[in-house]
Design an enzyme around this catalytic site. Structure first.
Site, PDB file in Angstrom:
ATOM      1  CB  CYS A  78      -0.949   0.041   1.176  1.00 58.24           C
ATOM      2  SG  CYS A  78      -2.105  -1.333   1.256  1.00 58.24           S
ATOM      3  CE  LYS A 137      12.390  -3.364  -2.282  1.00 59.43           C
ATOM      4  NZ  LYS A 137      13.305  -4.434  -2.714  1.00 59.43           N
TER       5      LYS A 137
END
Length: 609
Positions: free
Chosen positions: A2, A604
């Site tokens: 997000c 990530k």
């Protein structure tokens, strides 16, 4: 995971928000949205399932004007990927974006429904919007409403809230999910990652756990959860503005693989002096603490866990210090016995990995001797909350599959091994060999990168495969683990890694002509043992791909492909042998046509459990 961007300014902020989202795409997401409010309180919201570019196209078709806005990229947790579940979420005039997971969203949802609120999404975030709306109806300012709402939330959140009736203020709250405020001239910003804001500012304030911030164009006021005002230091970012530029490379991952020689040079800069490792940046009291260390506990997740596994061999064989490595999500939920004078080392590229942070906080309660963070992001939560910290200085890493962060972590860990060996009074040749190897490492990796075309040709053999097996021994076993992780992450080929000595204990049953077996085989004392394992695979018709030095004694055949490696110093061999496995994974993914930089279902930085 997000991404959040917010801005409050006199100028239109829509393009600032969109550019911020573009710079956060590497974190992984499935939908995107933004909301902008003008000076008269008119709010416009756009949301799209898919890429930020689709949101940008919608913004071109429906121009957004206004000086206050928030934007978000969503990685689905509660509720499927859809436009209706995309952020921002709205409750009348309250607009909210949120990273994290609200664990008690179901009882809160039922309470709010009983108060007359209607939910249109499946998300936990909509609970925050309605809850703040309800508290605001009870009286007071938006800040007071947020201060009453936040204690009712359980879980992790980084949230930014605006009220379209009062477009001169943004409210932000942080618990377990990072937020950073960007300071401008007559304008201010907020994001989940400073990279999003580099086009507009280089001055940042990192919110700490439990902070609530009130942001206007001309001021930033920060409060703790009781409402008492607190001061937080602002810092100047050293991140490069063009960190998000791929340059001549096709993908960020490719760029970051090729950046490794320079990244390692940056990691070493200022840390080797007169043939010794110089870690004086740790501060004047570090030597006293480190000289007491009798045991090392390493916590990490994913690729960082693999680097910790490599370093365990180094700490024990070179510095004589017992070392354990544990997955952070396992450590935090079990009862563990703390060894005497044990140093807690945490590894994280982002410094915001939720499980690793939780493990660090638990270690403080358990009575560890001290804590040391090895991280790539100065000012991150892991760095701020640790007693000591060493930066990898790898530069921004955008590809989801970590490359240069891994090799620079190993570089820092090896320097720490050298430092500890000296403090323990061990033979000076240990540090000498480490320093010599590290100084040679950048040029050794450049040699390896020059063989990229050979690896690319090799990748063709994997294009129709569904499984792969990686083997290694000693400190190369974790490199096999890392190679398997890279291949599965970006090519979606099911890949597993084993210590080669374990073949007879199960994995040998998998061997056939359709199972490629990748072996890392540097010249060391385990090479002859490894050759026996290779013959076991060969005898059963397995397809072997062996990375070894020219004089290792291997001969290519129909089912054994030898990829000759240049000679490399033994102490740095694990770092060096990582690179061809990165290249192999990259080229296999290219052939298979997967999304190299943003592989499906992955993010990530994992900032929630």
């Amino acid at each position: 995971m997000c991404g959040i961007v917010g801005a409050i300014a006199q100028r239109d902020v829509a393009e600032i928000l969109l550019e911020g989202l573009r710079r956060l795409e590497y974190r992984g997401y499935d939908s995107a949205g933004l909301a902008v409010v003008d000076a008269e309180g008119h709010m416009t919201r756009l949301r799209r399932l898919g890429k930020v570019q689709m949101l940008a196209q919608a913004a071109e078709e429906h121009p957004l004007h206004g000086g206050t806005g928030i934007a978000h990229t969503r990685w689905a947790t509660h509720g499927e990927p859809s436009e209706v579940n995309a952020h921002p979420h709205v409750s009348e005039h309250i607009v909210v974006v949120h990273n994290g997971i609200i664990e008690n969203h179901e009882p809160l949802r039922e309470e709010l429904k009983a108060r007359g609120y209607t939910f249109v999404s499946e998300t936990d975030t909509e609970v925050i919007a309605h809850l703040v709306n309800w508290e605001l109806k009870q009286g007071g300012t938006l800040r007071e409403a947020v201060l009453r709402a936040i204690p009712q939330l359980r879980g992790a959140y980084g949230t930014v809230i605006m009220d379209s009736r009062h477009p001169d203020t943004l409210l932000a709250a942080r618990s377990g999910s990072p937020l950073v405020i960007g300071l401008g001239m007559g304008e201010n910003f907020i994001a989940s990652d400073q990279l999003a804001l580099l086009p507009v500012t280089r001055r940042f304030i990192f919110l700490e756990e439990g902070d609530i911030a009130e942001i206007t164009r001309r001021s930033v006021n920060i409060f703790d959860k009781t409402g008492a005002e607190v001061k937080r230091q602002d810092i100047e970012s050293n991140l490069q503005y063009d960190a998000g530029d791929k340059g001549i490379y096709r993908h960020y991952m490719q760029k970051e693989i090729y950046e490794q020689p320079n990244a390692i040079k940056n990691t070493l800069t200022g840390r080797i002096s007169h043939g010794q490792v110089d870690l004086s940046e740790l501060g004047p009291n570090a030597d006293e603490l480190l000289s007491k260390v009798e045991h090392i506990q390493i916590l990490a997740c994913g690729t960082s866990y693999n680097s910790g596994m490599v370093s365990r061999y180094w700490f024990e064989s070179l510095a004589g210090i017992p070392c354990d490595v544990e997955i952070a999500s396992e450590f935090r939920y079990r009862k563990s016995a703390v060894r005497r004078n044990s140093l807690m080392i945490t590894l994280s590229q982002s410094g915001e990995t939720a499980d690793t942070l939780a493990g660090l906080r638990l270690s403080k309660e358990l009575g560890y001797l001290g804590s040391l963070a090895i991280c790539n992001v100065p000012g991150s939560s892991l760095v701020r909350e640790s007693d000591l910290a060493l930066m990898t200085n790898a530069g921004t890493e955008i590809g989801v599959a970590s490359t240069k962060a891994f090799t620079t972590q190993l570089t820092v860990l090896l320097m720490l091994v050298a430092k500890l060996s000296r403090l323990k009074g061990l033979d000076a040749s240990i540090e000498h060999d480490i320093v010599h190897g590290l100084q040679a490492l950048p040029s050794r990796i450049e040699q390896m990168l020059s063989q990229d075309k050979r690896i690319e040709a090799l990748a063709e053999d994997f294009s129709d495969k569904h499984h792969a097996l990686f083997l290694g021994r000693g400190d190369q076993y974790p490199i096999a683990l890392e190679g398997a992780l890279k291949l599965k992450e970006i090519s979606y080929i099911h890949a597993e890694a084993y210590a080669a000595g374990e073949l007879k204990h199960g994995p040998l049953a998998l061997i056939d002509a359709d199972m490629p077996v990748i072996v890392v085989a540097p010249n060391n004392e385990l090479l002859e043992k490894l050759k026996s394992n290779i013959e076991e695979v060969r005898a059963r018709g397995g397809q072997l791909y062996v990375f070894a030095e020219q004089d290792a004694g291997f001969v290519s055949s129909d089912n054994m492909h030898i990829i000759e490696m240049p000679h490399v110093e033994e102490v740095i061999a694990p770092i060096f042998y990582t690179v061809p496995l990165q290249l192999l994974a990259y080229h296999v993914a290219l052939i298979k046509g997967t999304d190299v930089d943003q592989p499906r279902n992955l993010a990530k930085s994992v900032t929630v459990e």
